[in-house]
Motif scaffolding. Structure first.
Motif, PDB file in Angstrom:
ATOM      1  N   GLY A   1      -5.453   1.788   2.551  1.00 60.50           N
ATOM      2  CA  GLY A   1      -4.386   0.832   3.190  1.00 60.50           C
ATOM      3  C   GLY A   1      -3.375   1.071   3.541  1.00 60.50           C
ATOM      4  N   LEU A   2      -3.539   2.536   3.700  1.00 62.59           N
ATOM      5  CA  LEU A   2      -2.521   2.317   5.684  1.00 62.59           C
ATOM      6  C   LEU A   2      -3.452   2.228   6.525  1.00 62.59           C
ATOM      7  CD1 LEU A   2      -0.917   6.220   4.469  1.00 62.59           C
ATOM      8  CD2 LEU A   2       0.147   3.361   4.895  1.00 62.59           C
TER       9      LEU A   2
ATOM     10  N   THR B   1      -6.797   8.023   7.708  1.00 65.13           N
ATOM     11  CA  THR B   1      -5.601   7.493   6.593  1.00 65.13           C
ATOM     12  C   THR B   1      -6.739   6.704   5.844  1.00 65.13           C
ATOM     13  OG1 THR B   1      -5.260   5.474   7.862  1.00 65.13           O
ATOM     14  CG2 THR B   1      -3.710   7.215   8.755  1.00 65.13           C
ATOM     15  N   SER B   2      -5.966   6.581   4.827  1.00 65.59           N
ATOM     16  CA  SER B   2      -5.924   6.012   3.355  1.00 65.59           C
ATOM     17  C   SER B   2      -6.721   4.531   3.927  1.00 65.59           C
ATOM     18  CB  SER B   2      -5.432   5.754   2.733  1.00 65.59           C
ATOM     19  OG  SER B   2      -4.404   4.824   2.172  1.00 65.59           O
TER      20      SER B   2
ATOM     21  N   TRP C   1       0.486   6.088  -6.829  1.00 64.70           N
ATOM     22  CA  TRP C   1      -0.822   6.852  -7.365  1.00 64.70           C
ATOM     23  C   TRP C   1      -1.361   8.375  -7.021  1.00 64.70           C
ATOM     24  CZ3 TRP C   1      -3.777   5.412 -10.794  1.00 64.70           C
ATOM     25  CH2 TRP C   1      -3.852   4.337 -11.480  1.00 64.70           C
ATOM     26  N   HIS C   2      -0.446   8.781  -5.417  1.00 70.65           N
ATOM     27  CA  HIS C   2      -1.098   9.693  -5.017  1.00 70.65           C
ATOM     28  C   HIS C   2       0.494  10.934  -5.335  1.00 70.65           C
ATOM     29  CE1 HIS C   2      -4.657   8.523  -3.910  1.00 70.65           C
ATOM     30  NE2 HIS C   2      -4.038   7.329  -3.143  1.00 70.65           N
TER      31      HIS C   2
ATOM     32  N   GLU D   1       1.948   1.232  -3.568  1.00 65.60           N
ATOM     33  CA  GLU D   1       0.839   2.361  -4.194  1.00 65.60           C
ATOM     34  C   GLU D   1       0.622   3.474  -3.850  1.00 65.60           C
ATOM     35  OE1 GLU D   1      -3.528   1.145  -4.855  1.00 65.60           O
ATOM     36  OE2 GLU D   1      -2.027  -0.529  -4.498  1.00 65.60           O
ATOM     37  N   ASN D   2       0.443   3.838  -2.646  1.00 68.77           N
ATOM     38  CA  ASN D   2       0.425   6.103  -2.144  1.00 68.77           C
ATOM     39  C   ASN D   2       1.111   6.494  -3.082  1.00 68.77           C
ATOM     40  OD1 ASN D   2      -2.364   4.938  -1.026  1.00 68.77           O
ATOM     41  ND2 ASN D   2      -1.097   5.200   1.000  1.00 68.77           N
TER      42      ASN D   2
ATOM     43  N   PRO E   1       0.662  -1.499  -0.196  1.00 66.85           N
ATOM     44  CA  PRO E   1      -0.079   0.454  -0.229  1.00 66.85           C
ATOM     45  C   PRO E   1       0.928   0.949  -0.322  1.00 66.85           C
ATOM     46  CG  PRO E   1      -1.007  -1.491   1.567  1.00 66.85           C
ATOM     47  CD  PRO E   1       0.258  -2.058   1.075  1.00 66.85           C
ATOM     48  N   LEU E   2       2.117   0.932   0.828  1.00 67.87           N
ATOM     49  CA  LEU E   2       3.267   2.286   0.389  1.00 67.87           C
ATOM     50  C   LEU E   2       3.490   2.714  -0.421  1.00 67.87           C
ATOM     51  CD1 LEU E   2       4.855   1.778   3.793  1.00 67.87           C
ATOM     52  CD2 LEU E   2       2.586   2.863   3.600  1.00 67.87           C
TER      53      LEU E   2
ATOM     54  N   THR F   1       5.751   9.058   8.056  1.00 69.56           N
ATOM     55  CA  THR F   1       5.891   9.204   7.246  1.00 69.56           C
ATOM     56  C   THR F   1       5.731  10.805   7.364  1.00 69.56           C
ATOM     57  OG1 THR F   1       3.296  10.002   6.757  1.00 69.56           O
ATOM     58  CG2 THR F   1       4.058   7.807   6.156  1.00 69.56           C
TER      59      THR F   1
END
Length: 109
Positions: A62-63, A59-60, A10-11, A6-7, A3-4, A85
């Motif tokens: 995934g996070l 948080t998202s 994407w973000h 991917e974030n 997830p980290l 983070t």
């Protein structure tokens, strides 16, 4: 870690208008811990965020799942598993993000 990463893509990197987009993955021994670092040079945050397993910040998904798993591991093993983070650089336009996961070294006997 997925997830980290991917974030970061994407973000951070996809919306960033930088000439050379970078995603750096580091794996290091840090005393009694294994340290995973995910670093990008994307858009970053407006402010530094702490996402330690005992944090109640929004948080998202995934996070949130990652933090939940770290909490479970903390309880299961009685050891400190962490996620933090923050900005990767001091660049005000594209500071990027550095996410760090630390897990304790564990040995089978």
């Amino acid at each position: 870690l997925q997830p980290l990463i991917e974030n970061a893509i994407w973000h951070g990197l996809i919306p960033a208008d930088v000439k050379e987009k970078k995603l750096i993955l580091n794996l290091k021994e840090a005393g009694e811990y294994i340290r995973f670092e995910i670093i990008d040079n994307g858009k970053g945050f407006n402010t530094s965020i702490s996402t330690k397993p005992d944090s109640s910040e929004k948080t998202s998904m995934g996070l949130s799942i990652t933090i939940s798993r770290l909490k479970d591991l903390n309880k299961l093993y009685g050891k400190k598993f962490t996620l933090s983070t923050g900005p990767a650089t001091k660049d005000s336009d594209y500071p990027g993000v550095k996410a760090v996961v630390e897990i304790p070294k564990m040995y089978r006997t």
